[in-house]
Design a protein around this motif. Structure first.
Motif, PDB file in Angstrom:
ATOM      1  N   ALA A   1       0.824  -1.208   0.000  1.00  0.00           N
ATOM      2  CA  ALA A   1       0.000   0.000   0.000  1.00  0.00           C
ATOM      3  C   ALA A   1       0.860   1.260   0.000  1.00  0.00           C
ATOM      4  O   ALA A   1       0.438   2.299  -0.505  1.00  0.00           O
ATOM      5  CB  ALA A   1      -0.928   0.002   1.207  1.00  0.00           C
ATOM      6  N   ASN A   2       2.065   1.167   0.541  1.00  0.00           N
ATOM      7  CA  ASN A   2       2.976   2.308   0.552  1.00  0.00           C
ATOM      8  C   ASN A   2       3.979   2.264  -0.601  1.00  0.00           C
ATOM      9  O   ASN A   2       4.982   2.987  -0.582  1.00  0.00           O
ATOM     10  CB  ASN A   2       3.711   2.379   1.890  1.00  0.00           C
ATOM     11  CG  ASN A   2       2.804   2.876   2.975  1.00  0.00           C
ATOM     12  OD1 ASN A   2       2.337   4.001   2.921  1.00  0.00           O
ATOM     13  ND2 ASN A   2       2.523   2.034   3.948  1.00  0.00           N
ATOM     14  N   ARG A   3       3.721   1.433  -1.581  1.00  0.00           N
ATOM     15  CA  ARG A   3       4.514   1.320  -2.813  1.00  0.00           C
ATOM     16  C   ARG A   3       5.959   0.895  -2.577  1.00  0.00           C
ATOM     17  O   ARG A   3       6.859   1.324  -3.282  1.00  0.00           O
ATOM     18  CB  ARG A   3       4.465   2.614  -3.614  1.00  0.00           C
ATOM     19  CG  ARG A   3       3.081   2.924  -4.096  1.00  0.00           C
ATOM     20  CD  ARG A   3       3.071   4.162  -4.912  1.00  0.00           C
ATOM     21  NE  ARG A   3       1.780   4.293  -5.564  1.00  0.00           N
ATOM     22  CZ  ARG A   3       1.591   4.964  -6.660  1.00  0.00           C
ATOM     23  NH1 ARG A   3       2.596   5.560  -7.247  1.00  0.00           N
ATOM     24  NH2 ARG A   3       0.410   5.046  -7.177  1.00  0.00           N
ATOM     25  N   LEU A   4       6.145   0.084  -1.579  1.00  0.00           N
ATOM     26  CA  LEU A   4       7.459  -0.510  -1.331  1.00  0.00           C
ATOM     27  C   LEU A   4       7.407  -1.933  -1.894  1.00  0.00           C
ATOM     28  O   LEU A   4       7.384  -2.916  -1.166  1.00  0.00           O
ATOM     29  CB  LEU A   4       7.768  -0.494   0.177  1.00  0.00           C
ATOM     30  CG  LEU A   4       7.795   0.891   0.813  1.00  0.00           C
ATOM     31  CD1 LEU A   4       7.823   0.784   2.324  1.00  0.00           C
ATOM     32  CD2 LEU A   4       8.991   1.667   0.314  1.00  0.00           C
ATOM     33  N   TRP A   5       7.371  -2.040  -3.220  1.00  0.00           N
ATOM     34  CA  TRP A   5       7.076  -3.289  -3.909  1.00  0.00           C
ATOM     35  C   TRP A   5       8.109  -4.375  -3.628  1.00  0.00           C
ATOM     36  O   TRP A   5       7.745  -5.523  -3.363  1.00  0.00           O
ATOM     37  CB  TRP A   5       6.963  -3.053  -5.420  1.00  0.00           C
ATOM     38  CG  TRP A   5       5.993  -1.979  -5.780  1.00  0.00           C
ATOM     39  CD1 TRP A   5       6.273  -0.801  -6.396  1.00  0.00           C
ATOM     40  CD2 TRP A   5       4.589  -1.961  -5.520  1.00  0.00           C
ATOM     41  NE1 TRP A   5       5.126  -0.056  -6.536  1.00  0.00           N
ATOM     42  CE2 TRP A   5       4.079  -0.749  -6.012  1.00  0.00           C
ATOM     43  CE3 TRP A   5       3.712  -2.857  -4.917  1.00  0.00           C
ATOM     44  CZ2 TRP A   5       2.737  -0.408  -5.920  1.00  0.00           C
ATOM     45  CZ3 TRP A   5       2.367  -2.507  -4.823  1.00  0.00           C
ATOM     46  CH2 TRP A   5       1.897  -1.304  -5.332  1.00  0.00           C
ATOM     47  N   LEU A   6       9.363  -4.043  -3.694  1.00  0.00           N
ATOM     48  CA  LEU A   6      10.402  -5.043  -3.455  1.00  0.00           C
ATOM     49  C   LEU A   6      10.298  -5.611  -2.042  1.00  0.00           C
ATOM     50  O   LEU A   6      10.380  -6.827  -1.839  1.00  0.00           O
ATOM     51  CB  LEU A   6      11.786  -4.435  -3.692  1.00  0.00           C
ATOM     52  CG  LEU A   6      12.974  -5.368  -3.452  1.00  0.00           C
ATOM     53  CD1 LEU A   6      12.943  -6.530  -4.435  1.00  0.00           C
ATOM     54  CD2 LEU A   6      14.277  -4.608  -3.561  1.00  0.00           C
TER      55      LEU A   6
END
Length: 163
Positions: free
Chosen positions: A41-46
């Motif tokens: 949700a916080n765009r910390l995909w890795l």
């Protein structure tokens, strides 16, 4: 009270404050319960993908006899790390992308922190809304006799408001 870190986008602040982000420095319950959802949700995909893999590995480890406690501890460690340090990871990720730290505000909630920040960063009033300052002229014409005889300065203004 919670500390809020104020970050501005790399292209600078817009007048409406839409590119300003407030990150609270506190424990994240969603990050503790479901780390990969909070990270995604916080765009910390890795980190979200790594959290999913670590949770799968911890679940597989807990099915091996003799390693049930180790698997549960690995899952708990991941949840605690995300809950306590997830926001710090988010701040580091944003600053690496060029976001600038502008301020740290201590406030009871997000709305109060936004009000404090935007009231401090408000520009000077425009010439149309600026308060006109009166011009004070010092002349001895029209000064009452009471003010002239006042050596101690008790009566600084006469009855019509003049000095």
């Amino acid at each position: 009270m919670t500390s809020y870190l104020v970050l501005e986008a790399p292209d600078g602040a817009d007048p409406q404050g839409l590119s300003t982000r407030f990150v609270a420095d506190r424990f994240s319950w969603l990050g503790f319960i479901v780390p990969w959802i909070w990270l995604g949700a916080n765009r910390l995909w890795l980190f979200a993908v790594l959290a999913i893999l670590l949770q799968i590995l911890a679940g597989a480890l807990s099915t091996v006899s003799g390693f049930e406690v180790a698997g549960a501890l690995c899952a708990l460690t991941l949840a605690l790390l995300t809950g306590f340090e997830g926001r710090n990871l988010l701040i580091r990720h944003l600053t690496a992308k060029g976001w600038e730290t502008k301020d740290i505000i201590v406030a009871p909630d997000l709305a109060t922190a936004e009000t404090i920040h935007f009231s401090m960063t408000a520009d000077e009033p425009s010439p149309e809304t600026a308060v006109v300052k009166p011009e004070w002229k010092t002349s001895s014409q029209g000064v009452s006799r009471l003010a002239d005889s006042d050596a101690a300065g008790l009566f600084q203004f006469d009855f019509s408001g003049r000095r």
